[in-house]
Design a protein around this motif. Structure first.
Motif, mmCIF file in Angstrom:
data_model
loop_
_atom_site.group_PDB
_atom_site.id
_atom_site.type_symbol
_atom_site.label_atom_id
_atom_site.label_comp_id
_atom_site.label_asym_id
_atom_site.label_seq_id
_atom_site.Cartn_x
_atom_site.Cartn_y
_atom_site.Cartn_z
ATOM 1 N N ILE A 53 27.563 12.468 92.706
ATOM 2 C CA ILE A 53 26.188 12.400 93.214
ATOM 3 C C ILE A 53 26.141 11.651 94.539
ATOM 4 O O ILE A 53 25.459 12.080 95.489
ATOM 5 C CB ILE A 53 25.268 11.744 92.159
ATOM 6 C CG1 ILE A 53 25.205 12.612 90.897
ATOM 7 C CG2 ILE A 53 23.866 11.520 92.731
ATOM 8 C CD1 ILE A 53 24.588 11.912 89.693
ATOM 9 N N TRP A 54 26.853 10.542 94.635
ATOM 10 C CA TRP A 54 26.880 9.793 95.898
ATOM 11 C C TRP A 54 27.474 10.644 97.020
ATOM 12 O O TRP A 54 27.004 10.591 98.170
ATOM 13 C CB TRP A 54 27.685 8.502 95.736
ATOM 14 C CG TRP A 54 26.910 7.375 95.132
ATOM 15 C CD1 TRP A 54 27.103 6.779 93.927
ATOM 16 C CD2 TRP A 54 25.796 6.690 95.727
ATOM 17 N NE1 TRP A 54 26.195 5.779 93.711
ATOM 18 C CE2 TRP A 54 25.376 5.693 94.804
ATOM 19 C CE3 TRP A 54 25.122 6.821 96.939
ATOM 20 C CZ2 TRP A 54 24.312 4.850 95.074
ATOM 21 C CZ3 TRP A 54 24.054 5.959 97.204
ATOM 22 C CH2 TRP A 54 23.668 5.000 96.283
ATOM 23 N N THR A 55 28.489 11.432 96.701
ATOM 24 C CA THR A 55 29.070 12.325 97.718
ATOM 25 C C THR A 55 28.023 13.325 98.196
ATOM 26 O O THR A 55 27.898 13.591 99.396
ATOM 27 C CB THR A 55 30.293 13.055 97.150
ATOM 28 O OG1 THR A 55 31.304 12.096 96.812
ATOM 29 C CG2 THR A 55 30.860 14.039 98.160
ATOM 30 N N LYS B 86 12.700 9.399 96.670
ATOM 31 C CA LYS B 86 13.357 10.390 95.817
ATOM 32 C C LYS B 86 14.058 11.421 96.674
ATOM 33 O O LYS B 86 13.479 11.913 97.653
ATOM 34 C CB LYS B 86 12.352 11.092 94.893
ATOM 35 C CG LYS B 86 13.001 12.097 93.949
ATOM 36 C CD LYS B 86 12.011 12.684 92.955
ATOM 37 C CE LYS B 86 11.066 13.654 93.607
ATOM 38 N NZ LYS B 86 10.206 14.351 92.607
ATOM 39 N N VAL B 87 15.283 11.741 96.309
ATOM 40 C CA VAL B 87 16.068 12.745 97.023
ATOM 41 C C VAL B 87 16.631 13.722 96.000
ATOM 42 O O VAL B 87 17.226 13.305 94.995
ATOM 43 C CB VAL B 87 17.217 12.105 97.833
ATOM 44 C CG1 VAL B 87 18.045 13.184 98.522
ATOM 45 C CG2 VAL B 87 16.658 11.124 98.860
ATOM 46 N N GLU B 88 16.448 15.006 96.233
ATOM 47 C CA GLU B 88 17.004 16.043 95.366
ATOM 48 C C GLU B 88 18.355 16.476 95.924
ATOM 49 O O GLU B 88 18.451 16.858 97.092
ATOM 50 C CB GLU B 88 16.065 17.246 95.293
ATOM 51 C CG GLU B 88 14.697 16.941 94.715
ATOM 52 C CD GLU B 88 14.643 17.102 93.208
ATOM 53 O OE1 GLU B 88 15.641 17.578 92.625
ATOM 54 O OE2 GLU B 88 13.596 16.762 92.638
ATOM 55 N N VAL B 89 19.385 16.406 95.086
ATOM 56 C CA VAL B 89 20.706 16.852 95.506
ATOM 57 C C VAL B 89 21.219 17.915 94.528
ATOM 58 O O VAL B 89 20.792 17.978 93.376
ATOM 59 C CB VAL B 89 21.715 15.690 95.589
ATOM 60 C CG1 VAL B 89 21.276 14.673 96.631
ATOM 61 C CG2 VAL B 89 21.905 15.014 94.241
ATOM 62 N N GLU B 90 22.108 18.742 95.002
ATOM 63 C CA GLU B 90 22.751 19.756 94.167
ATOM 64 C C GLU B 90 24.174 19.313 93.859
ATOM 65 O O GLU B 90 24.937 18.982 94.762
ATOM 66 C CB GLU B 90 22.775 21.110 94.880
ATOM 67 C CG GLU B 90 21.430 21.810 94.930
ATOM 68 C CD GLU B 90 20.985 22.298 93.565
ATOM 69 O OE1 GLU B 90 21.847 22.632 92.727
ATOM 70 O OE2 GLU B 90 19.754 22.351 93.340
ATOM 71 N N CYS B 91 24.506 19.297 92.586
ATOM 72 C CA CYS B 91 25.848 18.900 92.168
ATOM 73 C C CYS B 91 26.574 20.105 91.588
ATOM 74 O O CYS B 91 25.972 20.940 90.905
ATOM 75 C CB CYS B 91 25.773 17.783 91.132
ATOM 76 S SG CYS B 91 25.120 16.244 91.808
#
Length: 256
Positions: free
Chosen positions: A30-32, A51-56
């Motif tokens: 997630i940090w990456t 809030k930040v939406e990230v794709e893993c």
């Protein structure tokens, strides 16, 4: 696992569903992913957005988090072995919440919907498409870390509303709005716990995000749906706890 508690309250938590090393590996991924948003794990000055939406990506530690025996046994017990679509997608869209007094957006009582209706996600009384909602805690989440708030027992008051809406169903936000104020005053549970815990929610569980996040570390939690493509039979022949709760709820008068 407390099956009758799930039918009554609409949620159950599997503590230590995956171990601390797996949780740490998921956080590293997630940090990456957060780097592409200009967010550095070592530089708190970059944690400016609430809030930040990230794709893993799938696989790796997320597959391990979703594949523990205790979790899979619990899903089988609540839905029925062989009825749900594996694997559980613990990866994917991840809303990461950072310590902040600013409003992160996305708050408001709702149930999860199963298909996009143009402005919101919708579902029907058979919960076509979704058997459970899972909250995977990849970080420790305490009462100060903007935990999700669950209205205990609210899932029992949703079926009459959805049944009245017919096959077209209703949006998840509209369901909660129709329930006010008769249900939302019920006792609430906050989805707190240690990294590695997984909450399993009835698909009609009314819940909301909370703010502010007044803790000290980012809150990392995914919330995938566990798919049951054909939904549940409601004629009394479906023995699953999810279906039992819907049938029980259908005996209640619609709440407004």
């Amino acid at each position: 696992m407390d099956i009758e508690g799930f039918v009554r309250d609409g949620h159950v938590v599997i503590r230590r569903a995956f171990d601390a090393d797996v949780a740490a590996a998921c956080r590293a991924v997630i940090w990456t992913a957060l780097r592409s948003h200009g967010i550095d794990r070592a530089d708190r000055g970059t944690w400016r957005i609430p809030k930040v939406e990230v794709e893993c990506p799938p696989g790796g530690p997320f597959a391990a988090a979703a594949g523990g025996a205790a979790l899979l046994d619990a899903v089988d017990a609540l839905i029925g072995a062989g009825r749900w679509r594996a694997p559980i997608p613990a990866h994917g869209g991840m809303p990461v919440k950072f310590p902040s007094e600013d409003w992160p957006g996305g708050t408001g009582w709702h149930i999860e919907g199963n298909w996009w209706g143009g402005e919101d996600y919708w579902t029907d009384v058979r919960s076509t498409g979704r058997g459970l909602t899972a909250f995977f805690l990849f970080s420790d989440i305490g009462p100060d870390d903007a935990p999700t708030r669950l209205v205990s027992g609210s899932h029992l008051f949703v079926p009459p509303l959805l049944a009245a809406a017919g096959p077209a169903g209703m949006s998840g936000t509209a369901v909660a709005e129709r329930l006010r104020p008769s249900v939302l005053h019920r006792p609430v549970t906050h989805a707190t716990g240690r990294a590695g815990d997984v909450y399993l929610l009835h698909p009609f569980m009314v819940h909301t995000a909370t703010w502010p996040h007044s803790g000290t570390t980012p809150r990392m939690m995914s919330q995938p749906g566990i798919a049951v493509p054909d939904g549940f039979d409601l004629d009394g022949t479906d023995p699953s706890p999810v279906a039992r709760a819907i049938v029980q709820g259908l005996t209640l008068a619609p709440e407004r």
